[in-house]
Design a protein around this motif. Sequence first.
Motif, PDB file in Angstrom:
ATOM      1  N   GLY A  19       0.915  -1.226   0.031  1.00 34.24           N
ATOM      2  CA  GLY A  19      -0.069  -0.043   0.047  1.00 34.24           C
ATOM      3  C   GLY A  19       0.744   1.244   0.030  1.00 34.24           C
ATOM      4  N   PRO A  20       0.265   2.475  -0.082  1.00 35.97           N
ATOM      5  CA  PRO A  20       0.762   3.560   0.227  1.00 35.97           C
ATOM      6  C   PRO A  20       1.744   3.892   1.459  1.00 35.97           C
ATOM      7  N   ILE A  21       3.234   3.616   1.014  1.00 36.44           N
ATOM      8  CA  ILE A  21       4.246   3.628   2.303  1.00 36.44           C
ATOM      9  C   ILE A  21       4.982   4.744   2.289  1.00 36.44           C
ATOM     10  N   VAL A  22       5.194   5.567   3.417  1.00 38.81           N
ATOM     11  CA  VAL A  22       6.194   6.844   3.260  1.00 38.81           C
ATOM     12  C   VAL A  22       6.878   6.563   4.649  1.00 38.81           C
ATOM     13  N   ALA A  23       8.042   7.239   4.526  1.00 38.57           N
ATOM     14  CA  ALA A  23       9.250   7.318   5.822  1.00 38.57           C
ATOM     15  C   ALA A  23       8.981   8.700   6.014  1.00 38.57           C
ATOM     16  N   LYS A  24       9.111   8.973   7.380  1.00 38.40           N
ATOM     17  CA  LYS A  24       9.334  10.460   7.956  1.00 38.40           C
ATOM     18  C   LYS A  24      10.510  10.382   8.858  1.00 38.40           C
ATOM     19  N   ARG A  25      11.422  11.370   8.801  1.00 44.07           N
ATOM     20  CA  ARG A  25      12.690  11.437   9.694  1.00 44.07           C
ATOM     21  C   ARG A  25      11.998  11.585  11.123  1.00 44.07           C
ATOM     22  N   MET A  26      12.659  10.882  11.906  1.00 40.30           N
ATOM     23  CA  MET A  26      12.313  11.054  13.433  1.00 40.30           C
ATOM     24  C   MET A  26      13.826  10.971  14.146  1.00 40.30           C
ATOM     25  N   PHE A  27      14.449  12.261  14.736  1.00 39.59           N
ATOM     26  CA  PHE A  27      15.592  12.047  15.585  1.00 39.59           C
ATOM     27  C   PHE A  27      16.807  11.237  14.707  1.00 39.59           C
ATOM     28  N   GLY A  28      16.869  11.541  13.329  1.00 43.29           N
ATOM     29  CA  GLY A  28      18.120  10.676  12.782  1.00 43.29           C
ATOM     30  C   GLY A  28      17.743   9.508  12.255  1.00 43.29           C
ATOM     31  N   GLU A  29      16.460   8.954  12.525  1.00 40.97           N
ATOM     32  CA  GLU A  29      16.161   7.810  12.298  1.00 40.97           C
ATOM     33  C   GLU A  29      14.581   7.938  11.282  1.00 40.97           C
ATOM     34  N   TYR A  30      14.074   6.790  11.267  1.00 39.60           N
ATOM     35  CA  TYR A  30      12.690   6.898  10.122  1.00 39.60           C
ATOM     36  C   TYR A  30      11.653   6.109  10.880  1.00 39.60           C
ATOM     37  N   GLY A  31      10.617   6.700  10.722  1.00 38.46           N
ATOM     38  CA  GLY A  31       9.287   6.041  10.987  1.00 38.46           C
ATOM     39  C   GLY A  31       8.664   5.755   9.350  1.00 38.46           C
ATOM     40  N   LEU A  32       8.213   4.395   9.717  1.00 40.65           N
ATOM     41  CA  LEU A  32       7.301   4.181   8.249  1.00 40.65           C
ATOM     42  C   LEU A  32       5.781   4.333   8.557  1.00 40.65           C
ATOM     43  N   TYR A  33       5.075   4.659   7.625  1.00 38.69           N
ATOM     44  CA  TYR A  33       3.551   4.592   7.657  1.00 38.69           C
ATOM     45  C   TYR A  33       3.080   4.068   6.378  1.00 38.69           C
TER      46      TYR A  33
END
Length: 121
Positions: A19-33
Amino acid sequence: MASKQGTVDFLLDQMASAGPIVAKRMFGEYGLYCDGRFFAVVCDDQLYLKPTAAGREWLGTVVEAPPYPGASNWLLIDGERWDDSAWLSRLAGLTAAALPPPAPKKPRKPKAPKAPKAPKA
């Protein structure tokens, strides 16, 4: 050590059919949605998924570890499994589907107009 953008880009490509997956930067790492649901993090170039019953069942043998110091255990996905796009997409889709949908955002209240400043004497 922060995760590399190339690692995140590879994982996004591998899980694209979930499905539609996006990554967002979080404190030098990444959260995936996926479909707006926060389902995974990439920390130190390792993939961690939120623990769900569906994810545990799909994995069979589960390895749990905290993605960062002080965090609770998440499902750690071995890098050797990342090359199997169909398997990884299925795991991502099952995990995201097992999570509640994101809460609707509350509309922002319009700002009150500022009072004009008094002239200086």
